[in-house]
Design a protein around this motif. Structure first.
Motif, PDB file in Angstrom:
ATOM      1  N   LEU A   1       0.852  -1.179   0.000  1.00  0.00           N
ATOM      2  CA  LEU A   1       0.000   0.000   0.000  1.00  0.00           C
ATOM      3  C   LEU A   1       0.886   1.227   0.000  1.00  0.00           C
ATOM      4  O   LEU A   1       1.732   1.389   0.867  1.00  0.00           O
ATOM      5  N   LEU A   2       0.695   2.044  -0.986  1.00  0.00           N
ATOM      6  CA  LEU A   2       1.523   3.237  -1.113  1.00  0.00           C
ATOM      7  C   LEU A   2       0.606   4.437  -1.005  1.00  0.00           C
ATOM      8  O   LEU A   2      -0.501   4.423  -1.524  1.00  0.00           O
ATOM      9  N   GLY A   3       1.077   5.463  -0.311  1.00  0.00           N
ATOM     10  CA  GLY A   3       0.190   6.615  -0.202  1.00  0.00           C
ATOM     11  C   GLY A   3       0.926   7.826   0.290  1.00  0.00           C
ATOM     12  O   GLY A   3       2.140   7.911   0.125  1.00  0.00           O
ATOM     13  N   ASP A   4       0.188   8.732   0.857  1.00  0.00           N
ATOM     14  CA  ASP A   4       0.795   9.910   1.474  1.00  0.00           C
ATOM     15  C   ASP A   4       1.316  10.929   0.496  1.00  0.00           C
ATOM     16  O   ASP A   4       1.938  11.886   0.890  1.00  0.00           O
ATOM     17  N   ARG A   5       1.103  10.729  -0.804  1.00  0.00           N
ATOM     18  CA  ARG A   5       1.652  11.709  -1.733  1.00  0.00           C
ATOM     19  C   ARG A   5       0.839  12.994  -1.699  1.00  0.00           C
ATOM     20  O   ARG A   5       1.410  14.075  -1.793  1.00  0.00           O
ATOM     21  N   ILE A   6      -0.470  12.857  -1.567  1.00  0.00           N
ATOM     22  CA  ILE A   6      -1.303  14.062  -1.606  1.00  0.00           C
ATOM     23  C   ILE A   6      -0.994  14.957  -0.400  1.00  0.00           C
ATOM     24  O   ILE A   6      -1.026  16.170  -0.483  1.00  0.00           O
ATOM     25  N   ARG A   7      -0.682  14.304   0.725  1.00  0.00           N
ATOM     26  CA  ARG A   7      -0.320  15.061   1.920  1.00  0.00           C
ATOM     27  C   ARG A   7       0.860  16.007   1.652  1.00  0.00           C
ATOM     28  O   ARG A   7       1.005  17.036   2.281  1.00  0.00           O
TER      29      ARG A   7
ATOM     30  N   SER B   1      -2.684  21.407  -6.420  1.00  0.00           N
ATOM     31  CA  SER B   1      -2.933  20.183  -7.171  1.00  0.00           C
ATOM     32  C   SER B   1      -2.118  20.181  -8.463  1.00  0.00           C
ATOM     33  O   SER B   1      -1.804  19.136  -9.007  1.00  0.00           O
ATOM     34  N   HIS B   2      -1.768  21.337  -8.960  1.00  0.00           N
ATOM     35  CA  HIS B   2      -0.947  21.369 -10.169  1.00  0.00           C
ATOM     36  C   HIS B   2       0.351  22.094  -9.880  1.00  0.00           C
ATOM     37  O   HIS B   2       0.382  23.309  -9.816  1.00  0.00           O
TER      38      HIS B   2
ATOM     39  N   VAL C   1       7.142  19.514  -8.900  1.00  0.00           N
ATOM     40  CA  VAL C   1       7.227  18.379  -7.978  1.00  0.00           C
ATOM     41  C   VAL C   1       6.863  17.106  -8.725  1.00  0.00           C
ATOM     42  O   VAL C   1       5.930  17.095  -9.536  1.00  0.00           O
ATOM     43  N   PHE C   2       7.594  16.050  -8.446  1.00  0.00           N
ATOM     44  CA  PHE C   2       7.286  14.746  -9.055  1.00  0.00           C
ATOM     45  C   PHE C   2       7.491  13.687  -7.982  1.00  0.00           C
ATOM     46  O   PHE C   2       8.573  13.574  -7.416  1.00  0.00           O
ATOM     47  N   ILE C   3       6.446  12.927  -7.686  1.00  0.00           N
ATOM     48  CA  ILE C   3       6.535  11.939  -6.614  1.00  0.00           C
ATOM     49  C   ILE C   3       6.309  10.537  -7.170  1.00  0.00           C
ATOM     50  O   ILE C   3       5.316  10.286  -7.861  1.00  0.00           O
ATOM     51  N   ARG C   4       7.195   9.622  -6.891  1.00  0.00           N
ATOM     52  CA  ARG C   4       6.987   8.217  -7.248  1.00  0.00           C
ATOM     53  C   ARG C   4       7.094   7.391  -5.973  1.00  0.00           C
ATOM     54  O   ARG C   4       8.066   7.526  -5.230  1.00  0.00           O
ATOM     55  N   SER C   5       6.085   6.575  -5.720  1.00  0.00           N
ATOM     56  CA  SER C   5       6.150   5.682  -4.566  1.00  0.00           C
ATOM     57  C   SER C   5       6.621   4.312  -5.035  1.00  0.00           C
ATOM     58  O   SER C   5       6.303   3.880  -6.127  1.00  0.00           O
TER      59      SER C   5
ATOM     60  N   ALA D   1       7.474   0.153  -3.690  1.00  0.00           N
ATOM     61  CA  ALA D   1       7.409  -0.848  -2.634  1.00  0.00           C
ATOM     62  C   ALA D   1       8.826  -1.353  -2.387  1.00  0.00           C
ATOM     63  O   ALA D   1       9.639  -1.397  -3.305  1.00  0.00           O
TER      64      ALA D   1
ATOM     65  N   GLU E   1       0.611  -3.602  -6.128  1.00  0.00           N
ATOM     66  CA  GLU E   1       1.124  -2.429  -5.423  1.00  0.00           C
ATOM     67  C   GLU E   1       0.051  -1.357  -5.597  1.00  0.00           C
ATOM     68  O   GLU E   1      -0.299  -0.999  -6.719  1.00  0.00           O
ATOM     69  N   VAL E   2      -0.485  -0.902  -4.485  1.00  0.00           N
ATOM     70  CA  VAL E   2      -1.673  -0.055  -4.533  1.00  0.00           C
ATOM     71  C   VAL E   2      -1.351   1.364  -4.070  1.00  0.00           C
ATOM     72  O   VAL E   2      -0.813   1.553  -2.979  1.00  0.00           O
TER      73      VAL E   2
ATOM     74  N   TYR F   1      -3.088   4.620  -2.833  1.00  0.00           N
ATOM     75  CA  TYR F   1      -4.381   5.159  -2.396  1.00  0.00           C
ATOM     76  C   TYR F   1      -4.126   6.356  -1.493  1.00  0.00           C
ATOM     77  O   TYR F   1      -3.385   6.258  -0.535  1.00  0.00           O
ATOM     78  N   ASP F   2      -4.713   7.473  -1.815  1.00  0.00           N
ATOM     79  CA  ASP F   2      -4.434   8.692  -1.073  1.00  0.00           C
ATOM     80  C   ASP F   2      -5.647   9.277  -0.387  1.00  0.00           C
ATOM     81  O   ASP F   2      -5.662  10.451  -0.053  1.00  0.00           O
TER      82      ASP F   2
ATOM     83  N   GLN G   1      -5.479  15.846  -9.854  1.00  0.00           N
ATOM     84  CA  GLN G   1      -4.610  15.111  -8.924  1.00  0.00           C
ATOM     85  C   GLN G   1      -4.576  13.630  -9.268  1.00  0.00           C
ATOM     86  O   GLN G   1      -3.524  12.995  -9.215  1.00  0.00           O
TER      87      GLN G   1
ATOM     88  N   GLU H   1       2.702  10.032 -12.591  1.00  0.00           N
ATOM     89  CA  GLU H   1       3.951   9.968 -11.832  1.00  0.00           C
ATOM     90  C   GLU H   1       4.215   8.567 -11.290  1.00  0.00           C
ATOM     91  O   GLU H   1       5.360   8.153 -11.160  1.00  0.00           O
ATOM     92  N   GLU H   2       3.150   7.861 -10.947  1.00  0.00           N
ATOM     93  CA  GLU H   2       3.325   6.541 -10.340  1.00  0.00           C
ATOM     94  C   GLU H   2       3.440   5.420 -11.362  1.00  0.00           C
ATOM     95  O   GLU H   2       3.778   4.298 -11.015  1.00  0.00           O
TER      96      GLU H   2
END
Lengths: 329, 663
Positions: free
Chosen positions: A105-111, A116-117, A121-125, A127, B555-556, B558-559, B567, B574-575
């Motif tokens: 589970l990958l997340g926390d990017r929006i935080r 929004s634009h 910034v470029f984020i890649r999550s 595992a 691999e998920v 979720y935000d 967004q 990006e992902e």
């Protein structure tokens, strides 16, 4: 049926990344993540094109610390500080994945994002894919793509693991985030288990006295550095209130300047490349393969020698081992 | 007719509101003329989250799940010809509760009705918004401050108002067991009372305790649910005496309203929902000592789309039959002295007390929400429920057993659900802009300055908000002003639970294998983006899909809730995801899908396959597919293994790999 996807051309990708084109960065990251042989070949080609460009002005920062220390919020606060100063930021966020299924589970990017634009910034999550607390082999080349395209690259991971490659063997500057009132960090430091990072950030300054006491204890536990060496700073920060964030960012800049002035930045990055190549070789051929090539130490020397393309060397070493293994017993 | 004196009936309401204040007012007056005895206002999502109808985030959401109220003129129109001093009005409003109540007070004052005479309820329970419903705006600390401001204001100025209606309803919808429902709702009550204590005189605490009310859920296990209500009543009574020293037993009474369970209503053979609703209602009216004060029943076809007036009338008639035709109200409590009931009640209370203890140790409910504990527990319970349905251990008629059915005359043909008015958004924007142009700008601006001062200084937010309501401030301006002072918040998603499914089940193992193989063929592990676009905060479905997909090896990414189409497209880009899954329950799926497709195209990744899940009327499925959506999932699709297998094949087809076929 969808359209057949073509393999991307490394030269075109490298050029796109140099122009900071987001689609090229995205496509390059997908390519570097791809384990198929043709992708591996193209990925190596892409990486050698990128490391030959001059990206020493760009800075790779590693952020690590135990779960619950508030790394994500701190990353978000740093990201805002960097963006306010006009710098573009690439983020690689590494999350643990399940050993059993490979799922994650990958997340926390929006935080991390204010607007929004924001093309800066470029984020890649990612595992961690079975590398406990450490980094999978894809992270190093991905960080190189990010480094070529963005002024600052932030690699965020859980814990400094005891696996072969952790974030301190990847980033130019490593920051360890400390949770106040957890004695572990200080114990680890004293016992010498912990690889010493370049900056300590004691998070949650808003907790007050506890955080201040941890800061004092940490300062006294840090090994004395000889003159001329990097003096390890301990910064009390709060992602919640913003306290200390600019100071922390300034320490990263100072460390980058220190490495550049010493002339060790490029050399350190070559060591990191070597580690990655060895990891790839070990993945493919096991530790026996590494021994066969002369062992870790000699191989590191060979791989870090200035001038030689590490990727060409990687391919050369692979072929050597493949032919050695394919001889009839 | 029996000669016995009957108990008075509970308040009968129907949760409603749509399109515009004028249309909703017509509906309310119709419902009242049919014997409904109170109003229950449903607001649209922009109103609930503090945006004006012309804000970018409001696009597609105006007038969808409720009525848009942008200012005092809208509130006035909503209650046109309804006497406010006689009406009992319940408002499902939380983050903007102080504002909606201010508008309501302002309308009363406009019509020379003394606000002291107003009766009703503001839901005003922000805690469960972080856990389930998702219409929060601000971080916990300022949110609790606004919540308790409403309490501190109303108990003095609108004494018959229920300032907060603490909700266990949404917790059950999010998967809570009866014990969790009791523990978390009561822990919320304690957190609210503790925070209020600091704002009021000590001798007023019993009065405030007497104003706290609850909004609970009633599920299909109706014996246990009835016992739960008795447990709630006893536990609350006990705590109010021991913890706050409330000696007047009337003030310790656990006063509650009910909406019966929606989670268990099925889209398959929806007519069966009628008997489910009847049985669920029995659990909250049978026991006199723990009887609901107000009841709302969902419409039988809620899982299909927006109910029509006739569907709502049917829900009201169910209540009337039970209250007026049966002998229920002629008896005293019929369970007192029943040992089986007493034992079950004690068991539930003991469970709830243990969980309450755990929460106290974490520092109370707010801390347990902020650190993600409660949300994780709910996600886990919900996951266990879904797994039990998959295994067939939990039987749901028509869904996982007895699926065969003759064609239903009730769902055949056109117009079996209500279509939201397409012009609602445009009309609301036009009214809003005309209103802004006509008001006195200087008045509005000075009222907003007053609001900022109140927010910063910590004085009660209500007087400044009432002044702002009179001055023509809009819902979006009120929300933006406080956003600037308090900041915004994203709650923990709770999906970071470990899955300790004992032994891999056969079908899940098959899918894991398919996910792995497909990842190998494509060179990297399959990556899925679960996106919740728009203002809709009902995230239970998205969370369960995310957890299940992780468990089968995806691999998920979720935000959480409330993402803009931009967004979502940026994240997909990006992902580098192989598949996008969207969850939309607010009815704005057509607009949101269209916008997301446009944003994906702008980034050159429109070939990424996309699936949509939620409350999607069957008419819309072909339209979505025509736009390029690979699959549409609705509550009918209860087998998550089937969905997972399907998603793997969608990824395979879009990458020219042969699909595996049914699991």
């Amino acid at each position: 049926m969808g359209p057949r996807r073509e393999w991307p051309e490394p030269a075109a990708l490298a050029a796109g990344i140099g122009r900071r084109d987001r689609s090229s960065v995205a496509a390059a990251l997908n390519l570097l993540d791809d384990r198929r042989p043709e992708a591996r070949r193209r990925a190596s080609e892409l990486c050698s094109l990128l490391v030959h460009g001059d990206i020493t002005a760009h800075h790779m920062v590693g952020l690590t610390g135990p779960p619950g220390s508030g790394k994500s919020s701190l990353s978000a606060a740093l990201l805002r500080t960097w963006r306010v100063s006009g710098r573009t930021v690439g983020v690689l966020a590494v999350d643990p994945s399940s050993h059993r299924t490979g799922g994650a589970l990958l997340g926390d990017r929006i935080r991390m994002l204010q607007a929004s634009h924001d093309d800066g910034v470029f984020i890649r999550s990612l595992a961690s894919r079975g590398e406990l607390g450490g980094l999978s082999a894809e992270v190093w080349p991905m960080s190189i793509v990010m480094l070529a395209a963005f002024d600052v690259v932030l690699v965020e991971t859980v814990g400094i693991g005891q696996s072969e490659i952790d974030v301190s063997q990847l980033a130019d500057s490593t920051c360890y985030v400390v949770q106040p009132a957890s004695g572990d960090t200080i114990q680890f430091l004293k016992s010498g288990i912990m690889e010493v990072p370049h900056v300590f950030a004691v998070n949650k300054a808003d907790l007050g006295a506890v955080a201040e006491r941890t800061t004092r204890e940490l300062k006294s536990a840090i090994p004395r550095m000889p003159d001329g060496d990097w003096a390890l700073p301990v910064v009390l920060v709060s992602a919640a209130t913003g306290r200390g964030i600019q100071e922390l960012a300034a320490h990263f800049d100072a460390h980058h300047a220190f490495l550049s002035a010493q002339g060790t930045l490029a050399a350190q990055r070559r060591v990191h490349q070597a580690m990655w190549i060895m990891k790839r070789l070990a993945e493919e051929f096991g530790s026996f393969g590494i021994e066969r090539l002369g062992g870790t130490r000699s191989l590191t020397e060979q791989l870090t020698r200035t001038g030689a393309s590490p990727f060409a060397l990687h391919e050369e070493l692979r072929q050597l081992l493949i032919s050695a293994y394919s001889k009839p017993v | 007719m029996s000669a016995k004196k009957k108990e008075s009936t509970w308040l009968m309401r129907t949760y409603s509101g749509h399109s515009s204040a004028q249309k909703s007012n017509e509906l309310y007056r119709t419902n009242l003329s049919k014997g409904q005895t109170g109003l229950s206002v449903a607001f649209d999502l922009p109103t609930q989250t503090g945006y004006d109808a012309d804000h970018a985030l409001a696009h597609g959401e105006v007038g969808k799940v409720g009525v848009p109220i942008s200012n005092v003129a809208d509130m006035d129109a909503l209650f046109d010809q309804i006497p406010l001093d006689k009406m009992n009005t319940s408002m499902t409003i939380n983050a903007t509760a102080a504002w909606m109540l201010s508008l309501y007070v302002a309308v009363a004052e406009r019509h020379k009705v003394d606000p002291k005479l107003l009766k009703g309820t503001t839901q005003n329970d922000i805690i469960k918004e972080y856990l389930s419903r998702g219409t929060y705006i601000f971080p916990p600390a300022p949110s609790i401050r606004l919540l308790t401001d409403v309490i501190a204001y109303t108990y003095k100025n609108i004494p018959d108002w229920n300032p907060t209606n603490i909700c266990s309803y949404h917790l059950q919808e999010a998967g809570a067991t009866p014990v969790q429902e009791m523990a978390y709702a009561i822990a919320t009550g304690l957190a609210v009372l503790d925070a209020t204590k600091a704002k009021i005189a000590a001798e007023d605490i019993p009065t405030v305790v007497g104003r706290i009310s609850f909004f609970v859920n009633a599920g299909i296990r109706f014996i246990e649910e009835m016992c739960k209500m008795r447990g709630f009543t006893q536990l609350w009574d006990d705590l109010m005496l021991t913890r706050y020293g409330v000696t007047d037993s009337k003030l310790r009474r656990f006063r509650y309203g009910v909406q019966v369970n929606s989670l268990g209503l099925t889209e398959a053979q929806p007519e069966n929902n009628v008997q489910r609703i009847v049985i669920e209602m029995l659990s909250v009216v049978l026991s006199k000592d723990a009887r609901a004060r107000a009841v709302q029943l969902p419409a039988w076809n809620e899982a299909l789309g927006l109910p029509r007036p006739w569907d709502q009338q049917w829900a009201l008639r169910i209540q009337q039959v039970i209250a007026l035709e049966t002998d229920l109200l002629e008896y005293d409590d019929i369970f007192n002295g029943a040992p089986v009931v007493a034992a079950k009640v004690s068991e539930l209370i003991a469970g709830a007390q243990a969980e309450l203890e755990r929460i106290e140790q974490m520092g109370g409910m707010v801390a347990a929400v902020e650190n993600g504990y409660v949300k994780r527990e709910l996600v886990r319970s919900h996951m266990e429920r879904l797994r039990a349905i998959e295994r067939g251990d939990l039987k749901i008629v028509g869904l996982n057993c007895f699926k065969e059915t003759a064609e239903s005359p009730l769902t055949a043909g056109a117009d079996t659900i209500m279509k939201p008015e397409l012009s609602a958004e445009r009309d609301q924007i036009a009214r809003l802009q005309a209103f802004r142009a006509s008001r006195n700008r200087a008045d509005a601006e000075s009222a907003l300055t007053g609001l900022v001062d109140a927010a910063r200084s910590g004085e009660n937010i209500m007087p400044a908000s009432i002044r702002a309501a009179h001055a023509g401030v809009t819902t979006g301006e009120w929300g933006d002003t406080l956003r600037k002072v308090f900041g915004e918040y994203r709650a923990p998603t709770g999906i970071d639970i470990s899955s300790k499914a004992p032994g891999i089940k056969e079908r899940e193992a098959v899918i894991q294998d398919r996910v792995r193989k497909t990842g190998d063929e494509l060179g990297r592990p399959l990556k899925l983006l679960v996106g919740k676009p728009g203002l809709d905060g009902h995230s239970n479905g998205a969370e369960q899909i995310a957890v299940k997909a992780r468990d089968v090896g995806f691999e998920v990414v979720y935000d959480g809730i409330r993402l803009t189409p931009g967004q979502i497209a940026t994240t997909a880009h990006e992902e580098g995801v192989h598949l996008i899954g969207l969850s939309v329950l607010s009815g704005s799926h057509m607009e949101l899908v269209e916008e997301i497709l446009r944003e994906l195209k702008a980034r050159g990744i429109e070939q990424t396959p996309m699936v949509v899940g939620g409350i999607i009327p069957s008419d819309d499925t072909p339209k979505l597919k025509a736009q390029g959506i690979a699959a549409v999932y609705t509550p009918k699709d209860a087998d998550m293994n089937v969905i997972m297998g399907d998603m793997v094949d969608i990824v395979r087809r879009s990458n020219n790999l042969a699909p595996f076929g049914a699991v």
